[in-house]
Structures are given as structure tokens and as C-alpha cells.
Design an enzyme around this catalytic site. Structure first.
Site, PDB file in Angstrom:
ATOM      1  N   HIS A   1      -2.654  -8.162   9.190  1.00 19.36           N
ATOM      2  CA  HIS A   1      -1.568  -8.760   8.510  1.00 19.36           C
ATOM      3  C   HIS A   1      -0.598  -9.122   9.515  1.00 19.36           C
ATOM      4  O   HIS A   1       0.135  -8.281  10.037  1.00 19.36           O
ATOM      5  CB  HIS A   1      -1.034  -7.624   7.460  1.00 19.36           C
TER       6      HIS A   1
ATOM      7  N   GLU B   1      -7.436 -11.530  -1.451  1.00 19.44           N
ATOM      8  CA  GLU B   1      -6.178 -12.291  -1.420  1.00 19.44           C
ATOM      9  C   GLU B   1      -6.337 -13.480  -0.476  1.00 19.44           C
ATOM     10  O   GLU B   1      -6.797 -14.454  -0.922  1.00 19.44           O
ATOM     11  CB  GLU B   1      -5.014 -11.384  -1.066  1.00 19.44           C
TER      12      GLU B   1
ATOM     13  N   ASP C   1       4.969 -15.145   5.330  1.00 20.09           N
ATOM     14  CA  ASP C   1       4.173 -14.585   6.561  1.00 20.09           C
ATOM     15  C   ASP C   1       4.237 -15.689   7.599  1.00 20.09           C
ATOM     16  O   ASP C   1       4.529 -15.454   8.825  1.00 20.09           O
ATOM     17  CB  ASP C   1       2.859 -14.284   6.155  1.00 20.09           C
TER      18      ASP C   1
ATOM     19  N   GLU D   1      -0.138  -4.082   7.916  1.00 21.18           N
ATOM     20  CA  GLU D   1       0.765  -4.669   6.993  1.00 21.18           C
ATOM     21  C   GLU D   1       1.875  -3.772   6.721  1.00 21.18           C
ATOM     22  O   GLU D   1       2.962  -4.089   6.438  1.00 21.18           O
ATOM     23  CB  GLU D   1      -0.137  -4.850   5.574  1.00 21.18           C
TER      24      GLU D   1
ATOM     25  N   ARG E   1      -9.134  -8.329   1.902  1.00 24.03           N
ATOM     26  CA  ARG E   1      -8.939  -7.992   0.644  1.00 24.03           C
ATOM     27  C   ARG E   1      -9.284  -9.333  -0.272  1.00 24.03           C
ATOM     28  O   ARG E   1      -9.228 -10.680   0.072  1.00 24.03           O
ATOM     29  CB  ARG E   1      -7.751  -7.083   0.205  1.00 24.03           C
TER      30      ARG E   1
ATOM     31  N   TRP F   1      10.247 -17.141   1.852  1.00 24.51           N
ATOM     32  CA  TRP F   1       9.013 -17.779   1.475  1.00 24.51           C
ATOM     33  C   TRP F   1       9.221 -19.102   1.461  1.00 24.51           C
ATOM     34  O   TRP F   1       8.623 -19.884   2.362  1.00 24.51           O
ATOM     35  CB  TRP F   1       8.284 -17.085   0.185  1.00 24.51           C
TER      36      TRP F   1
END
Length: 890
Positions: free
Chosen positions: A760, A467, A474, A739, A465, A528
Site C-alpha cells: 500500500h 479492492e 493515495d 498500509e 484484497r 482525496w
């Protein structure tokens, strides 16, 4: 040598690398030999400059008494740009055997940006009445006067580039120069082109594309990093008489647009074969009507020799089926979700347009499903020139897909005409896992395919997509699984340097690296930004890479200090942007974030990063920092307990994720920990043994269960076929990691079109548990990099056998077990120059044999501890086969 020797010589993890930029490189090798207890006792290493015979080494260690065979640091004269260095090493072992000399080489790139002689050149098609998005072709003719000794190209671009010399494309590297924070770091590549050059006239050609630099990325329109593609190149020709000639990019180069009318990371590529310029990179090509390039004053301060491994084609697949959808679509099914592109041959009329539209799924009716791509078009368009058997292959865009809709193809669509090219960073596959459950084996395959598809120069979240960004969350949850599957030391070294370069002055960390959202207030999310600490620590643990830990230490420290200073209270983190437990199943309706309080998660990760920072400081000999951050961790833990634990020991958040983080990060102790463990199990039982965790809870849930003695529940989660589970997606046709747990529901409908990637890798972090707990392969923190190996397999009735292999820096580690009618067989291979601790589960000493010999008589085996139903052994290197009758545990 009598079965003893060395091999697999590497410099900075690579075999015979050219164009490296490490001024003080490190050397590694592996020992090989038959039998057990092979240990290096010493080595002798030499390095020479342009001297393969070592007649005058510039560094000679002499005979060093040491068992170190990994990361030997160069300590000779300063290395020089563009020089070839040969090195050789020999070793001896405890038995007095001496290996033969083994040789290798490495070559330096241009080490200092001030050494570049070339000028930046650019060509703007729009200024010359060409289509603005069309890709320019740049060319230069030069003459070679006498026989050559060597020829090297040093090149980079603002955008993407591809090189040709005399009509031949150079090697197999794709998407050069890669993706970095271009204004701070721009990689340059080195190519050995000696075989391409001939005496007399020669020509070099360069194609430029937008790539990540100028194309749209991360929700931005085009021109995020800059609005002009530009090229920089030097060709160094060294003649046999020692003289040198340099061809550089300057105003004498000529340019014209070619057949590629558009190339976009998200949207695909348009190629008009009628506009091809046959032989355009040959010296005899007539370019008198081409235009001259512009030179441009661009800085070179950010130039660095290539750090990452290149992106390459790693596999090729043929369609498994040609489908006809209810809507009348012709669809190719390649049987595997992947990242890459499709090439094909066709014979069409001039002007005929062939379109390929790429997607991951078919909808419940069997039509192509593209809604989850959001604004990404993922389409290639080829306009035929009207000759027979035309062949087209995209070069500057990639797609995430399993299915391809074919429009406008002349004649019948047959699978033989189409090939899917799978692309990825060129990472050596180092691990494998298999077991008696074919669905778990498919899960492992899905994890590897997800890593393969998303480790494309940076660790992206998804490849399909609009992104495809380097999300830090991740990356950190998956890094340990990534290590087992592939050699990612170089890959993460480069990415962590990008992280350090883009780190905010406050110490905060952008949520994507490279940072695609500079100035955005939504940065530094917990789980993150913690990649700044977790990833370098993991690479240190698994590769023994002390240098990376030292190099990233300031970045790690800055992150923890940011956490300390950014909250309303020093020992809690209760402010700032947070994703929370992203995509957890206990999320309130309409939310992507689970119900575990964000400040709970933020404080837990604050503590965890602080704990790892303290460990890192201790390893690096920074004892004051180690003590300071150990104290900070203790204070955070106290505050965590005051804020999030009741007086009776209950966590304020009754979620699986809250309990997993509190336990796994060591935030509760003593009787409170026992209470949290008990409540954790109760929550699992109340959920009817179903997962409710998201991105931050899921990676730790099975390791935590195994660590607290509930391995049975960890197996139950992993072996479950029911939604939500890992095997639910496998049973529903997944070939990569989804995902969402229910990205595709059992009735064929989809979870959401807005946030529903089918490639994902985050939930693929379960791979760590398969390697470390089921097969039982781990490293020890006091002798990292698998210098001392921990083998602790945890069999369960759910499987009859499991086996993992892992190619460490020292060689292959194997741990496998099989249980048949209560008879246990455990096979272990420990590579030379390492030792291991092996824990045999449910075993009694008098029932265990090793290849038919009692334990106390087995060669290379030393009994460390004997417990009821548990035996701990220390093993020298070699192959072992243990057999015993399963004992009922106490």
C-alpha cells in the site's frame, strides 16, 4: 560532431509510438556532449507523411532560434488517422556546432469513432449450454492475395482481450484495453502485425475475459459496467500496389469456449487443459462445429486511441525457498511481495488439479496468512490433460503475493519448475536513491516495488484484497515520489482524464477513479478529491507539461468551486463525507480516522487546492482567475485562523498532522507561524519522537521539518528503527510499503484482518523527501520540468553519504554527497540545455574547491550569494565535484 549531438527523440513522451490519438503532438529530444555549458541555441524540425526521406515535408519549422527542446508543438497540416509520420530534428549550440539530423516516427490510431467500420460482436456461453463464466474464443479466416506493404490491427473490447494471428500471440501487452470509465472512455489499441501475415489463408483469434468490465470490482457483484463481453476489431491490409483490404468483426466470426473456465480480477483463474483447442487460431483449424457470434448495437462514441502505456511483464523471479508449514502446507517463498502471477510446468494424470493460493505473509506459526485478503480468493486452478511437461501461465487475473501455497502438484515441488511474473504498467524507471544506511536503501526498494505493484493501468491502493481501486488520496500524496522513481507523465495524463470524465456535475470528485461507487453520497473527501488539482500541478512542475495543466484546468476549477459552494460557510469546509487523517496512530479506539478534526483538514486542503489553482491560472495566463483565487485563498486563510487558531496563536488541534498541514500549506504567518512551529516541535518531543500521523499528515511531515530548519528531526524520524517508523517495517521483513505502521507486530501477530494490506504505497511518499531534501534534487517553479534545477542537499550525521539520480526530460541529474572526518565531497551532474542553482551547506568560500580549482575560477560556476556557512552557486550543464572542510554552522 565533435562530441555534440542529440538523441532520445520522443513524441508525447514516447519513442516511435504507434496508434496515438493526439492530433497535435509534441516533440522532445535530449542534447548530448562532453564538457560544460552545453546549451541549445536553435533547432530545425521537419515532419513528413509516409516519407522517410523528407522529400516533401508537411511541416518545416525552418531554423528557429530557441533553447526549447521539450514539448515542441506540431503546427502543420492536420494529421490523419492510421498514417505514419516521420520527423527529424537537428540543433545548434552557442559554440556554433550543428548536430546531425536525427530521425524518428510516430503513427496515428483511428482518430474519430465514426471511422470504425467493424461491428461489436459478442458470444454468451450460457445461451449455448456452455459454462457461463467460460472465456469465449473468437476466430475469423481471411485470405491475402499479394505482397503486403503493411498490416495493422485496431482493436478493443468490453472486458479484456488477447489476440493471436496464425497461432502466434501478438506482442506483450496485458489486460488490454485497460481500465477506464468504459461508458465514457474506452481505449483502442494498434498493433503492427505485418510480420504475422502470410500470402494465402490466414486466421485471427481473439480471447475475451471479464476483467474490470464484467467481473466483480469494488465490492460490487459481477456485471458492474455491463453483462456481456464484446469485441471490436479491424485488420487493415495495405498491399504494395496501394490497394487495401479490411477484415472486421461482424456476424461471420465464429466462437466457442476454450480451456479457461473462469477468470476474475480478485479470485484468480481456472484452466482445464483437457478443453484446449489445439491450433484454434490457425487458418487450417476445423471450426465447422463452432457457433456464429452475435452482433450487437453498441455505441462507439467513447472510443479513443490508447492513451496509457500498456501493462507488461517487467520482471521474473524464482522462488528463494520451498517451505513446509506446520499445517503441512507446501509454500513457495519468492522473497519479494509483488503483483503478477506464477507459471509452472508439471506432469500429472489427466484430471489432476493443481491449485496455487497466493498471499503476502505467513502467520506467526509459519502457515499461509490469507485473512487480510477478505473475499478475494487469489487462487489459480489448473486441470491437467495428462501429457508430460504441461505448462500453465494465467493471463486474465493478477495476484498480490510473496508466498504461494501449492496444492495437488504431482511429484516434488522444486523451485526450478515455478516462475513469478511481475506485472506493471510499462513505466521507465527514471530515479534511484542510495545512502550509507542499508535499511534506508531497502526502504527505497520497498517504495519502488510498491509503486511497481500498484501502478497497473490506474494507481491502485493495493493489489491483493477485494479492492484494488484507483483511490485519489493515495495517488495525490504519492505523485511526487512517483515522478522521481518512474516516468509517470503518460500514466497520470490518462488517469486524470478518467478523473475529469467521472467528475460529478457539481464539481465533486469520486474517491476512486475510475468511479466504482457512482451515486454514492460518500464522495469528494478532502485529501482525496484534491487529486484533481494536486496531480496536474505536480506533473506540470516535473515535466513542464503546460498542455495537461490547461486540459485539466476546468476540472481543477470545478473542484475548488465545489468546495466553495458545498460548505455552510464560503471560506470553510465543514460538511460532506470525510476520511480525515486515515489510519493515523492518534485515532480513537475502534476508529480508522485520526483525531485531527475533519473540518480542520478539509479547510486546509480547500486552501491548498485554491492556492495551487491560482498558481495554475497565472501560468496559463488566466490573470483574472489567478487574482480571484489568490483572494479566495487569502479569505480561506483568514477564516482558518479565526476558526482553528486561538488568540494566542495555538492551533485548536494538538496533533502532529494539524501542525504539519498548517505549516506546509502556508496557513499561518508571522508570529503565529513561529508559535505553530514551536508547538509542532513540542508535540514531537512529547511523543518521544514518534510519528502519530496518517495518510494525510505523513507525506508532509519530513519536508515540513526540513523547511523550518529542523532537518535533524526529519532524519530522526526516517532513521528510527522503533515502531512506528518506516524502518520498523523494513526490520520486520517488509519488501513493500505497509498500509499500517504496525501491519505486522513485533510478536508476529497482525494489526487487523479487515484493513491490512502489505503493499500500500501511501506511506512511501517519504521517497519525495529522500530525493528532494537528502539528495537535494528539485525543480524551480518559474522554469519547471527541471529546465532549471535546484540542488540543495541536506547532509546529516545519521548518514555518511547519499546519492540520487533522476532522468529528467533533458537528461540525467545527479546529486550526491559524502562526509568523512569533516571533509565534504559533493558531486553534481547537470544535463545539457539546463542550468542549476546549487546550495552548499556549512561551507565557507575560501574552503571550497571544484576539482581543485577555486570557486571564482571554476568553469561554468557563478557565485550568486555568500552567507555565513552557506554558498549559493549557479551552474551550467556538466559534471562538478566540490570539496571542502565541514564548517560548524552558526
Amino acid at each position: 560532431m565533435h562530441g555534440f549531438g542529440i538523441g532520445d527523440l520522443r513524441v508525447e513522451y514516447r519513442g516511435n509510438p504507434i496508434g496515438i490519438g493526439v492530433r497535435i503532438p509534441r516533440f522532445s529530444w535530449k542534447l548530448f556532449g562532453m564538457g560544460r555549458a552545453i546549451r541549445q541555441k536553435g533547432y530545425h524540425l521537419q515532419v513528413s507523411e509516409n516519407d522517410p526521406y523528407f522529400e516533401n515535408p508537411i511541416w518545416d519549422t525552418g531554423e528557429i532560434g530557441s533553447d526549447q527542446s521539450v514539448h515542441i508543438v506540431y503546427d502543420g497540416h492536420p494529421l490523419r488517422s492510421r498514417q505514419v509520420y516521420h520527423w527529424r530534428v537537428r540543433v545548434w549550440d552557442a559554440k556554433g556546432r550543428v548536430s546531425d539530423w536525427e530521425s524518428s516516427f510516430f503513427e496515428m490510431g483511428i482518430l474519430d469513432f465514426r471511422e470504425w467500420k467493424a461491428q461489436w460482436i459478442t458470444f454468451d456461453p450460457g445461451k449455448h449450454n456452455r459454462p457461463c463464466e467460460a472465456l469465449p474464443l473468437l476466430r475469423k479466416v481471411f485470405k491475402v492475395y499479394s505482397p503486403l506493404r503493411s498490416a495493422r490491427v485496431y482493436a478493443t473490447a468490453l472486458g479484456l482481450y488477447e489476440l493471436e494471428i496464425n497461432g502466434k500471440r501478438l506482442n506483450d501487452q496485458l489486460f488490454t484495453p485497460g481500465w477506464t470509465s468504459y461508458h465514457k472512455r474506452l481505449q483502442t489499441q494498434t498493433f503492427n502485425v505485418t510480420e504475422y501475415i502470410r500470402k494465402g489463408d490466414n486466421s485471427i483469434g481473439m480471447t475475451l475475459a471479464d476483467g474490470w468490465y464484467k467481473g466483480r470490482i469494488g465490492g460490487h457483484p459481477c456485471d458492474f459496467y455491463g453483462d456481456r463481453r464484446a469485441a471490436l476489431l479491424e485488420l487493415h491490409l495495405v498491399y504494395k500496389d496501394g490497394s487495401e483490404q479490411v477484415v472486421v468483426t461482424d456476424g461471420s466470426w465464429r466462437a466457442e469456449t476454450g480451456p479457461i473456465l473462469m477468470a476474475s480480477i480478485y479470485d484468480g483463474e481456472t484452466y482445464d487443459a483437457r478443453l484446449e483447442k489445439e491450433g484454434w487460431s490457425l487458418p487450417e483449424y476445423d471450426d465447422q462445429n463452432w457457433l456464429f457470434v452475435e452482433t450487437t448495437e453498441r455505441s462507439k462514441h467513447m472510443l479513443i486511441p490508447q492513451e496509457n502505456v500498456p501493462t507488461v511483464i517487467v520482471k521474473e523471479l524464482k522462488p528463494e525457498l520451498v517451505l513446509r508449514s506446520p499445517n503441512g502446507e507446501t509454500i513457495l517463498d519468492f522473497g519479494q511481495n509483488m503483483t503478477g502471477w506464477v507459471s509452472y510446468s508439471a506432469s500429472g494424470d489427466a484430471g489432476a488439479v493443481i491449485e496455487l493460493i497466493h498471499a503476502e505473509e505467513l502467520d506467526s506459526d509459519g502457515n499461509l496468512y490469507v485473512e487480510n485478503l477478505r473475499s478475494a480468493k487469489q487462487m489459480t486452478r489448473y486441470i491437467c490433460k495428462g501429457t508430460r511437461n504441461e505448462r500453465y501461465e494465467p493471463r486474465f487475473s493478477f495476484q498480490g503475493f510473496r508466498y504461494v501455497k501449492v496444492n495437488g502438484y504431482p511429484g516434488d515441488v522444486i523451485s526450478e519448475c515455478f516462475t513469478a511474473h511481475v506485472i506493471s504498467s510499462d513505466l521507465e524507471e527514471t530515479g534511484a536513491f542510495e545512502c550509507s544506511d542499508p535499511l534506508v536503501n531497502r526502504l527505497q526498494s520497498n517504495i519502488v516495488w510498491g509503486q511497481r505493484g500498484n501502478f497497473l493501468d490506474v494507481p491502485t491502493d493495493c493489489p491483493q484484497r477485494d479492492e484494488r481501486l484507483g483511490y485519489t488520496g493515495d495517488a495525490q500524496v504519492f505523485v511526487r515520489t512517483a515522478v522521481h522513481n518512474m516516468n509517470v507523465a503518460v500514466f497520470f495524463t490518462k488517469w486524470l482524464r478518467d478523473l475529469k470524465a467521472d467528475q460529478l456535475p457539481t464539481g465533486g470528485v469520486p474517491n476512486t477513479i475510475p468511479d466504482t461507487l457512482p451515486g454514492w453520497e460518500m464522495h469528494s473527501a478532502s485529501g482525496w478529491g484534491d487529486a484533481a488539482v494536486i496531480c496536474p500541478w505536480t506533473i506540470y512542475l516535473c515535466y513542464g507539461d503546460l498542455r495537461l495543466l490547461e486540459e485539466q484546468y476546468d476540472s481543477m476549477k470545478a473542484w475548488v468551486e465545489f468546495l466553495r459552494s458545498s460548505g455552510e460557510q464560503e471560506y470553510l469546509r465543514n460538511n460532506g463525507f470525510q476520511f480525515g487523517d486515515w489510519l493515523a496512530l492518534d485515532a480513537p479506539a475502534g476508529s480508522y480516522t485520526g483525531s485531527t478534526p475533519k473540518d480542520f483538514i478539509a479547510t486546509a486542503f480547500y486552501a491548498y487546492s485554491t492556492k495551487l489553482l491560482s498558481k495554475s491560472a497565472l501560468v496559463l495566463g488566466k490573470h483574472e482567475d489567478a487574482a480571484m483565487y489568490e483572494e479566495l485563498f487569502a479569505n480561506i486563510r483568514v477564516s482558518f485562523n479565526k476558526e482553528f487558531v486561538t488568540s494566542t496563536g495555538r492551533l485548536v488541534a494538538a496533533t502532529q498532522t494539524a501542525h504539519v498541514l498548517a505549516l506546509h500549506f502556508g496557513l499561518v504567518e508571522g508570529s503565529i507561524r513561529k508559535r505553530v512551529e514551536k508547538d509542532f516541535i513540542r508535540l514531537i518531543e512529547e511523543s518521544e519522537y514518534k510519528l502519530t500521523t496518517g495518510f494525510l499528515g505523513t507525506p508532509y511531515i519530513c519536508p515540513t521539518l526540513s523547511e523550518i530548519g529542523r532537518n535533524d528531526l526529519a532524519y530522526r524520524f526516517v532513521l528510527s528503527r522503533e515502531y512506528p517508523s518506516w524502518l520498523y517495517s523494513v526490520q520486520n521483513g517488509a519488501t513493500t510499503i505497509w498500509e499500517h505502521w504496525d501491519g505486522r507486530k513485533s510478536d508476529g501477530s497482525f494489526w487487523s484482518k479487515d484493513m491490512n494490506s502489505f503493499n500500500h504505497y501511501a506511506f512511501g511518499a517519504i521517497g519525495e523527501w529522500l530525493y528532494r531534501f537528502v539528495a537535494g534534487i528539485d525543480t524551480s517553479q518559474d522554469r519547471p520540468g527541471f529546465k532549471h534545477i535546484q540542488i540543495k542537499p541536506l547532509p546529516n550525521d545519521g548518514l555518511s553519504y547519499a546519492k540520487a539520480t533522476f532522468q529528467s526530460m533533458y537528461g540525467e541529474i545527479v546529486s550526491g554527497w559524502k562526509v568523512v572526518d569533516g571533509a565534504v565531497n559533493i558531486e553534481v551532474t547537470i544535463p545539457p540545455n539546463t542550468t542549476a542553482t546549487l546550495e552548499l551547506p556549512n561551507a565557507l568560500q575560501d574552503r571550497v574547491t571544484e576539482q581543485g580549482v577555486r570557486l571564482d575560477e571554476a568553469e561554468g560556476v557563478r557565485i550568486i550569494s555568500l552567507y555565513d556557512y552557506r554558498i549559493i552557486l549557479e551552474l551550467e550543464s556538466g559534471f562538478y565535484n566540490f570539496q571542502y572542510q565541514w564548517s560548524a554552522s552558526s
